[in-house]
Scaffold this active site. Structure first.
Site, PDB file in Angstrom:
ATOM      1  N   LYS A   1      81.707  50.141  11.533  1.00 47.56           N
ATOM      2  CA  LYS A   1      80.506  49.323  11.699  1.00 47.56           C
ATOM      3  C   LYS A   1      79.381  50.078  12.392  1.00 47.56           C
ATOM      4  O   LYS A   1      78.200  49.896  12.069  1.00 47.56           O
ATOM      5  CB  LYS A   1      80.851  48.055  12.489  1.00 47.56           C
TER       6      LYS A   1
ATOM      7  N   ASP B   1      83.526  40.467  21.341  1.00 46.32           N
ATOM      8  CA  ASP B   1      84.112  39.154  21.077  1.00 46.32           C
ATOM      9  C   ASP B   1      85.259  38.892  22.049  1.00 46.32           C
ATOM     10  O   ASP B   1      86.103  38.060  21.788  1.00 46.32           O
ATOM     11  CB  ASP B   1      84.627  39.084  19.629  1.00 46.32           C
TER      12      ASP B   1
ATOM     13  N   THR C   1      86.626  43.341  27.392  1.00 42.57           N
ATOM     14  CA  THR C   1      85.537  44.323  27.327  1.00 42.57           C
ATOM     15  C   THR C   1      84.345  43.873  28.160  1.00 42.57           C
ATOM     16  O   THR C   1      83.678  44.685  28.800  1.00 42.57           O
ATOM     17  CB  THR C   1      85.123  44.560  25.858  1.00 42.57           C
TER      18      THR C   1
ATOM     19  N   CYS D   1      86.546  32.815  17.103  1.00 44.98           N
ATOM     20  CA  CYS D   1      86.058  32.620  15.721  1.00 44.98           C
ATOM     21  C   CYS D   1      87.195  32.611  14.731  1.00 44.98           C
ATOM     22  O   CYS D   1      87.074  32.097  13.635  1.00 44.98           O
ATOM     23  CB  CYS D   1      85.070  33.671  15.258  1.00 44.98           C
TER      24      CYS D   1
ATOM     25  N   CYS E   1      80.885  41.889  42.384  1.00 47.80           N
ATOM     26  CA  CYS E   1      79.606  42.283  42.984  1.00 47.80           C
ATOM     27  C   CYS E   1      79.584  42.066  44.497  1.00 47.80           C
ATOM     28  O   CYS E   1      78.781  42.683  45.196  1.00 47.80           O
ATOM     29  CB  CYS E   1      78.431  41.600  42.290  1.00 47.80           C
TER      30      CYS E   1
HETATM   31 ZN   LIG Z   1      79.625  38.759  41.021  1.00 44.15          ZN
END
Ligand SMILES: [Zn+2]
Length: 361
Positions: free
Chosen positions: A106, A150, A154, A207, A268
């Site tokens: 792709k 998707d 990841t 999906c 974070c």
């Molecule tokens: Zn955060």
């Protein structure tokens, strides 16, 4: 011009065009966008000087890539591990029947398509699986990361990398008639882990089970692409600071504040980048309906050699970018880095045995 270091990833890169200064013909090309007050000539020049990565080039990635390439983002790096199939064509607008017939990766097909409608920008294609081991190499030098993936595995990896390197990224998701997107500006807004400390995919349909409307994908990608344009042209005050979601079929809309990072956020707040450390990352995963992916990275495949070896056992088709091997009831697609997608089973043990038997242990 912003000059950034171009990484040297292991796989093939196709670069198309290099013409990012505003010449008269470019002024004409982008005239309708320059007329828009929010962008103007200065904003257009910023777009031409921009470097953006799109991770995943399925339906969402296709729409993002098309919109941003047409808008004149100067360098687009398309990263995708998969190849084009006929069932993609309902919603993955970067691809044609000929790409599916060739089983083109792709990333390669998308870069070619971009070259056919905007030869003035650079389209880099990386037919790779984004992993903790190669993420620094694949995403080096970009100023914004867009989510065309998707899966949450990841996305958490991108989130770790983006937070650690103070790089903005935009989460985008679509399934069924549902669309969602959120900007992540590290240090300023919530990150993905602030909102979803645990992957919500257990509760959410994919999906493969719920189907998908092409219009829902394009809707989500349009909102995300608009946020990208704001960010790249410097309109940061206009950036949305919420997680927005819509169900286009049921006419529902929801908005959750993402205005502030959560102090107790693992990513974070505590800077504990478990996904970047690769903890618990499987080497074999289910990918889509009835197929299994084997992640191999240190096993470069010689297509000539292996097609000779496989020919007596089934039918083999060798292309420039992938090699296909059919052994009833299985279909194995091999990539040059040793990665394989095996269709015809959801049993990882069966896939592993098949790979060991025909490719190597
Ligand atoms: Zn955060």
């Amino acid at each position: 011009m912003m000059e950034a270091v171009v990484p040297q990833p292991s796989s093939r890169i196709i670069c198309l065009g290099r013409d990012t200064q505003m010449k008269p013909e470019l002024q004409e090309r982008y005239s309708r966008q320059v007329l828009f007050g929010g962008i103007g000539a200065d904003g257009q020049q910023r777009l031409l000087d921009s470097r953006v990565a799109i991770v995943g080039c399925g339906a969402t990635g296709s729409a993002l890539a098309s919109l941003l390439a047409r808008a004149g983002v100067g360098t687009l790096r398309i990263i995708d591990r998969d190849y084009v199939e006929p069932s993609n064509l309902q919603r993955q607008t970067m691809f044609d029947e000929s790409d599916a017939a060739e089983s083109l990766p792709k990333a390669v097909a998308a870069a070619r398509k971009i070259g056919s409608f905007n030869s003035h920008i650079i389209a880099e294609s990386l037919a790779n699986d984004l992993t903790p081991g190669n993420i620094g190499e694949l995403l080096g030098g970009v100023q914004l990361i867009l989510d065309g993936t998707d899966n949450f595995e990841t996305r958490y990896l991108i989130n770790d990398y983006a937070v650690k390197n103070s790089l903005p990224w935009i989460y985008t998701a679509a399934v069924g008639s549902y669309a969602a997107t959120m900007n992540v500006l590290p240090g300023q807004t919530a990150c993905l882990s602030c909102i979803f400390p645990e992957s919500p995919t257990g509760m959410i349909e994919t999906c493969e089970t719920a189907g998908i409307l092409n219009s829902a994908v394009n809707f989500a990608a349009s909102v995300a692409a608009t946020e990208a344009l704001k960010l790249l042209t410097g309109a940061r005050l206009n950036l949305r600071r919420t997680l927005n979601s819509w169900d286009l079929w049921k006419n529902e809309r929801a908005e959750v504040s993402a205005d502030k990072p959560r102090v107790d956020c693992q990513t974070c707040g505590k800077k504990d980048f478990i996904h970047l450390a690769g903890e618990g990352r499987p080497h074999i995963t289910l990918c889509g309906r009835n197929s299994v992916q084997i992640h191999e990275h240190d096993r470069p495949i010689n297509f000539g050699e292996i097609s000779e070896r496989l020919s007596p056992h089934g039918s083999v088709r060798r292309g420039d970018f992938v090699l296909k091997f059919w052994k009833e009831p299985f279909e194995m697609t091999l990539f040059p880095d040793g990665r394989a997608i095996i269709k015809g089973t959801t049993d990882t043990a069966v896939a592993r045995d098949l790979y060991a038997k025909y490719v190597g242990n």
